[in-house]
Scaffold this motif. Structure first.
Motif, PDB file in Angstrom:
ATOM      1  N   ILE A 206      -2.194   5.320  13.789  1.00 21.59           N
ATOM      2  CA  ILE A 206      -2.951   5.097  15.095  1.00 21.59           C
ATOM      3  C   ILE A 206      -4.411   5.408  15.042  1.00 21.59           C
ATOM      4  N   GLY A 207      -4.934   5.763  14.139  1.00 23.76           N
ATOM      5  CA  GLY A 207      -6.357   6.389  14.111  1.00 23.76           C
ATOM      6  C   GLY A 207      -7.167   5.801  13.032  1.00 23.76           C
ATOM      7  N   PRO A 208      -8.300   6.214  12.818  1.00 25.10           N
ATOM      8  CA  PRO A 208      -8.873   5.647  11.295  1.00 25.10           C
ATOM      9  C   PRO A 208      -8.145   5.900  10.243  1.00 25.10           C
ATOM     10  N   LEU A 209      -8.165   5.148   9.123  1.00 25.04           N
ATOM     11  CA  LEU A 209      -7.371   5.433   8.098  1.00 25.04           C
ATOM     12  C   LEU A 209      -7.569   6.242   7.095  1.00 25.04           C
ATOM     13  N   THR A 210      -8.636   7.256   7.356  1.00 20.76           N
ATOM     14  CA  THR A 210      -8.884   8.167   6.185  1.00 20.76           C
ATOM     15  C   THR A 210      -8.004   8.843   5.576  1.00 20.76           C
ATOM     16  N   ASN A 211      -6.961   9.285   6.262  1.00 19.91           N
ATOM     17  CA  ASN A 211      -5.802  10.374   5.613  1.00 19.91           C
ATOM     18  C   ASN A 211      -5.081   9.246   4.667  1.00 19.91           C
ATOM     19  N   ILE A 212      -4.663   8.235   4.966  1.00 19.93           N
ATOM     20  CA  ILE A 212      -3.896   7.116   4.411  1.00 19.93           C
ATOM     21  C   ILE A 212      -4.670   6.924   3.097  1.00 19.93           C
ATOM     22  N   ALA A 213      -5.929   6.509   3.129  1.00 20.09           N
ATOM     23  CA  ALA A 213      -6.802   6.112   1.953  1.00 20.09           C
ATOM     24  C   ALA A 213      -6.886   7.240   0.983  1.00 20.09           C
ATOM     25  N   ALA A 214      -7.228   8.395   1.591  1.00 19.12           N
ATOM     26  CA  ALA A 214      -7.325   9.767   0.858  1.00 19.12           C
ATOM     27  C   ALA A 214      -6.072   9.794  -0.062  1.00 19.12           C
ATOM     28  N   ALA A 215      -4.843   9.673   0.402  1.00 24.25           N
ATOM     29  CA  ALA A 215      -3.611   9.871  -0.207  1.00 24.25           C
ATOM     30  C   ALA A 215      -3.395   8.677  -1.230  1.00 24.25           C
ATOM     31  N   LEU A 216      -3.749   7.557  -0.955  1.00 27.00           N
ATOM     32  CA  LEU A 216      -3.834   6.415  -1.950  1.00 27.00           C
ATOM     33  C   LEU A 216      -4.833   6.756  -3.085  1.00 27.00           C
ATOM     34  N   ASP A 217      -5.882   7.346  -2.906  1.00 27.72           N
ATOM     35  CA  ASP A 217      -6.867   7.739  -3.979  1.00 27.72           C
ATOM     36  C   ASP A 217      -6.252   8.678  -4.862  1.00 27.72           C
ATOM     37  N   GLN A 218      -5.598   9.725  -4.198  1.00 30.58           N
ATOM     38  CA  GLN A 218      -5.075  10.713  -5.023  1.00 30.58           C
ATOM     39  C   GLN A 218      -3.786  10.493  -5.743  1.00 30.58           C
ATOM     40  N   GLU A 219      -3.177   9.578  -4.972  1.00 27.43           N
ATOM     41  CA  GLU A 219      -1.737   9.321  -5.885  1.00 27.43           C
ATOM     42  C   GLU A 219      -1.677   7.852  -5.402  1.00 27.43           C
ATOM     43  N   PRO A 220      -1.986   6.631  -6.296  1.00 23.53           N
ATOM     44  CA  PRO A 220      -1.625   5.234  -6.207  1.00 23.53           C
ATOM     45  C   PRO A 220      -0.290   5.061  -5.874  1.00 23.53           C
ATOM     46  N   ARG A 221       0.598   5.989  -6.411  1.00 18.76           N
ATOM     47  CA  ARG A 221       2.127   5.473  -6.348  1.00 18.76           C
ATOM     48  C   ARG A 221       2.591   5.496  -4.665  1.00 18.76           C
ATOM     49  N   VAL A 222       1.839   6.172  -3.741  1.00 16.30           N
ATOM     50  CA  VAL A 222       2.163   6.165  -2.287  1.00 16.30           C
ATOM     51  C   VAL A 222       2.232   4.945  -1.776  1.00 16.30           C
ATOM     52  N   ALA A 223       1.534   4.010  -2.283  1.00 18.32           N
ATOM     53  CA  ALA A 223       1.867   2.637  -2.166  1.00 18.32           C
ATOM     54  C   ALA A 223       3.107   2.015  -2.005  1.00 18.32           C
ATOM     55  N   THR A 224       3.871   2.733  -3.163  1.00 15.88           N
ATOM     56  CA  THR A 224       5.146   1.971  -3.364  1.00 15.88           C
ATOM     57  C   THR A 224       6.279   3.133  -2.875  1.00 15.88           C
ATOM     58  N   TRP A 225       5.825   4.108  -2.234  1.00 12.58           N
ATOM     59  CA  TRP A 225       6.645   5.196  -1.663  1.00 12.58           C
ATOM     60  C   TRP A 225       6.878   4.849  -0.230  1.00 12.58           C
ATOM     61  N   MET A 226       5.920   4.423   0.369  1.00 18.14           N
ATOM     62  CA  MET A 226       6.077   4.097   1.698  1.00 18.14           C
ATOM     63  C   MET A 226       7.131   2.954   2.103  1.00 18.14           C
ATOM     64  N   ARG A 227       8.065   3.328   3.078  1.00 25.32           N
ATOM     65  CA  ARG A 227       8.809   2.030   3.235  1.00 25.32           C
ATOM     66  C   ARG A 227       8.156   1.021   4.011  1.00 25.32           C
ATOM     67  N   HIS A 228       7.068   1.120   5.070  1.00 26.78           N
ATOM     68  CA  HIS A 228       6.372   0.105   5.667  1.00 26.78           C
ATOM     69  C   HIS A 228       5.448   0.976   6.334  1.00 26.78           C
TER      70      HIS A 228
END
Length: 305
Positions: A120-142
């Motif tokens: 519910i804020g700017p998406l910087t943390n989420i993007a940084a996590a995806l950049d460091q570990e692309p599998r984060v995209a498959t690990w999130m339920r939603h």
């Protein structure tokens, strides 16, 4: 009642009061279990301590992790300056040592497919996590996002505009995502009557009432739009909304967002909301969170973790 969903809340709590409202709403929603909170954008240590304090007021020892303070886009942080000013002794609130991005990656890796992320804020943390570990995209339920604006002639919404690079990274990652934009959140508001109901919800409600009034004074108005709580409702009360078919979201350099239907897309938009019922549901959840810890006094301080 639906099965309990475990989530991580990623927030820029402390500026717009709706982040604090959303945190209280989550804590008062029995169908949700809040694993942890991550903060983003600007003074994230201060934001983390504000989140901790609201947890204490609701009777919860929250694990709160400070995250990225600067944007991936390089855009300057918008900082009104009132963040935390009504909460004494915030330095006593102990936050977790593990940085938010590392915590997010590790938490999702331990429980792949089990944890929802509410951003519910700017998406910087989420993007940084995806950049460091692309599998984060498959690990999130939603992934549940408050961001963007998708009506005809839309404006640039704050969360997307604040870090366009991050927003584009997240929107293109293939994560199952629900996005709630300004065109939906503005279909309801919290007015003086709602404020009175919130303010009566114990020490938590009293703190929220003060922060809401401060926000109203900042904008010289006597109501506010609960943008972030509406996004949380898409998870807890989906029957109050209509949603789009799957699609993709594109964001231009100014932060203006556009949705296009696409059968291969992983993003859906909230399209409409039952405003009166949604407002009542938000207030009810906040009241529930406050009712659970009415014994907390004004001088309470967090226990050391």
């Amino acid at each position: 009642m639906q099965n309990t969903r475990t989530l991580v809340l990623d927030t820029d709590i402390g500026s717009d009061v709706d982040d604090a409202m959303a945190l209280a709403q989550i804590l008062g929603s029995p169908e949700l279990r809040l694993d942890s909170v991550t903060t983003v954008y600007g003074d994230t240590d201060l934001r983390a301590r504000i989140a901790r304090r609201y947890g204490v007021l609701a009777g919860h020892e929250l694990a709160v992790h400070a995250g990225e303070s600067t944007t991936l886009s390089g855009r300057e942080v918008w900082w009104p300056g009132h963040e935390g000013s009504l909460h004494d002794g915030l330095a006593d609130e102990v936050i977790a040592a593990e940085p938010a991005v590392e915590h997010l990656i590790a938490t999702l890796q331990r429980r792949p497919g089990e944890i929802d992320v509410v951003a519910i804020g700017p998406l910087t943390n989420i993007a940084a996590a995806l950049d460091q570990e692309p599998r984060v995209a498959t690990w999130m339920r939603h992934l549940w996002i408050m961001g963007g604006s998708f009506a005809h002639g839309s404006e640039a919404e704050h969360n997307f505009r604040s870090d366009v690079v991050a927003a584009r990274t997240v929107m293109s990652a293939g994560v199952p995502t629900t996005v709630t934009g300004l065109d939906v959140t503005r279909q309801l508001g919290i007015d003086q009557a709602g404020l009175e109901l919130i303010g009566a919800a114990g020490p938590l409600g009293a703190a929220l009432r003060a922060d809401i009034q401060q926000w109203w004074e900042f904008w010289q108005q006597e109501w506010n739009v609960p943008h972030d709580p509406v996004a949380v409702l898409t998870l807890t009360r989906p029957e109050l909304f209509t949603f789009s078919e799957p699609g993709v979201v594109e964001i231009d350099d100014e932060g203006i967002s556009k949705f296009a239907p696409d059968e291969a897309g992983t993003i859906r938009l909230a399209l409409t909301v039952d405003g009166p019922r949604a407002a009542a549901a938000i207030i009810e959840a906040i009241q529930q969170a406050g009712a659970e810890n009415r014994g907390v006094g004004d001088g309470h301080r967090s226990r050391r973790r």
